[in-house]
Write an enzyme that holds these catalytic residues in place. Structure first.
Site, PDB file in Angstrom:
ATOM      1  N   SER A 153      40.263  47.354  32.417  1.00 34.95           N
ATOM      2  CA  SER A 153      39.996  48.163  33.594  1.00 34.95           C
ATOM      3  C   SER A 153      40.692  49.533  33.478  1.00 34.95           C
ATOM      4  O   SER A 153      40.424  50.274  32.537  1.00 34.95           O
ATOM      5  CB  SER A 153      40.410  47.403  34.857  1.00 34.95           C
ATOM      6  OG  SER A 153      39.936  48.039  36.014  1.00 34.95           O
ATOM      7  N   ASP A 251      29.348  44.097  36.751  1.00 36.47           N
ATOM      8  CA  ASP A 251      30.419  45.049  37.033  1.00 36.47           C
ATOM      9  C   ASP A 251      29.818  46.393  37.442  1.00 36.47           C
ATOM     10  O   ASP A 251      28.962  46.919  36.722  1.00 36.47           O
ATOM     11  CB  ASP A 251      31.284  45.216  35.784  1.00 36.47           C
ATOM     12  CG  ASP A 251      32.500  46.103  35.991  1.00 36.47           C
ATOM     13  OD1 ASP A 251      32.651  46.688  37.082  1.00 36.47           O
ATOM     14  OD2 ASP A 251      33.300  46.203  35.054  1.00 36.47           O
ATOM     15  N   HIS A 281      33.497  42.412  37.280  1.00 36.69           N
ATOM     16  CA  HIS A 281      34.700  43.118  36.849  1.00 36.69           C
ATOM     17  C   HIS A 281      35.903  42.171  36.897  1.00 36.69           C
ATOM     18  O   HIS A 281      36.001  41.300  37.752  1.00 36.69           O
ATOM     19  CB  HIS A 281      34.952  44.317  37.759  1.00 36.69           C
ATOM     20  CG  HIS A 281      36.010  45.247  37.267  1.00 36.69           C
ATOM     21  ND1 HIS A 281      35.779  46.177  36.289  1.00 36.69           N
ATOM     22  CD2 HIS A 281      37.316  45.388  37.611  1.00 36.69           C
ATOM     23  CE1 HIS A 281      36.888  46.851  36.054  1.00 36.69           C
ATOM     24  NE2 HIS A 281      37.840  46.388  36.842  1.00 36.69           N
TER      25      HIS A 281
END
Length: 307
Positions: A153, A251, A281
């Site tokens: 991320s 995501d 995600h």
């Protein structure tokens, strides 16, 4: 493929966020409370907390040694958390799995976070630790060959930015970069990528939450137009290290990661883009107990060890 049923089950029981503005202290405490005790974590040969001395100052690091050996490849890992969440503790299980599956010695970085630390403090910490790992390679029993960087991320943002900083500085020792569902464009214009609309709601991280979650970082001085903040905006990607970019089908940030991979390929960089079906995600951090998603660590190992 639809959203993985185990992920869908977890999301169905996810409590609604509290009303009002985000509280970093409370949110961090909530994350830390979910971390299992040490005796329940994946055992390795050694796990050591120490401090890296860098030009940016002293940076806490946690070093994971998978087995006893004469030498090791090194993997420097940057945790995710929208630049204000995450820690050595919350991502301890990720670092342990990376060490076990890759056979590399993993150096996890406890970089400074927003809003307490303004941009580019966290990024400087990450880059400083990579340089420290090379400089003190003998102490780490570095094999002198593999020096990889990996992150999930916002940690993937730092991976791309650190690789670019190293290239621009003429530091050519980074051999691989691994980005798990990276955040590469902090513009957050919902019309920039189809996945921002397709995966806007119902998959965990929601498109509407991107701005408020990243506001602490942007308000600290991080400019979305800066390629060190939004690495996809870097004009010239030639000469960067080989890359593995792992994305999730559901995501919102899927498309920017995959576009970055294509742009690397067009620039002549050996880049692999791997989309995980049924995943949203954060699946490496939150759902790696599902065999289909634990495979991300094994894919990382194959990527690091095939060169």
């Amino acid at each position: 493929m639809t959203l993985h049923p185990e992920i869908a089950k977890a999301l169905a029981h996810l409590p609604a966020p509290p009303p009002g503005s985000l509280d970093p202290v409370a949110m961090r405490a909530g994350e830390e409370a979910q971390v299992p005790p040490v005796e329940q974590r994946l055992p390795l040969h050694a796990v050591e907390d120490t401090t890296a001395q860098t030009p940016a100052g002293e940076v806490p690091v946690r070093i994971y040694t998978p087995v006893e050996a004469d030498s090791y490849g090194l993997l420097v890992y940057f945790h995710g958390g929208a630049f204000f969440l995450g820690s050595l503790e919350t991502h301890d299980h990720v670092a342990r799995s990376l060490a076990k599956e890759t056979g590399k010695k993993v150096v996890s970085v406890g970089f400074r976070r927003a809003p307490e630390a303004a941009f580019p403090a966290g990024l400087q910490d990450c880059y400083g630790v990579v340089r420290w790992a090379q400089e003190f390679g003998d102490d780490l029993r570095w094999d002198g060959r593999t020096l990889a960087v990996a992150g999930d991320s916002s940690g993937g943002t730092f991976v791309a930015a650190v690789a670019a900083m190293a290239h621009d500085d003429g530091f050519d020792r980074i051999t691989h970069q691994v980005l798990f569902y990276p955040s590469l464009d902090l513009d957050f214009d919902v019309d920039r990528y189809a996945s921002l609309r397709e995966n806007a709601e119902g998959y965990g991280l929601e498109t509407a939450g991107l701005k408020p979650f990243n506001a602490f970082y942007l308000d600290s001085g991080a400019d979305p137009a800066d390629p060190l903040v939004s690495p996809i905006k870097r004009a010239d990607l030639t000469g960067l290290p080989p890359a593995l970019i792992i994305t999730g089908q559901y995501d919102p940030m899927r498309d920017e990661g995959e576009l970055y991979g294509r742009r690397l390929q067009e620039a002549g960089v050996d880049a692999t883009v791997s989309r995980y079906a049924g995943a949203g995600h954060g699946f490496v951090q939150h759902f790696s107990w599902i065999p289909e998603y634990y495979r991300a660590f094994q894919e990382t190992a194959a990527f690091l060890n095939r060169r």
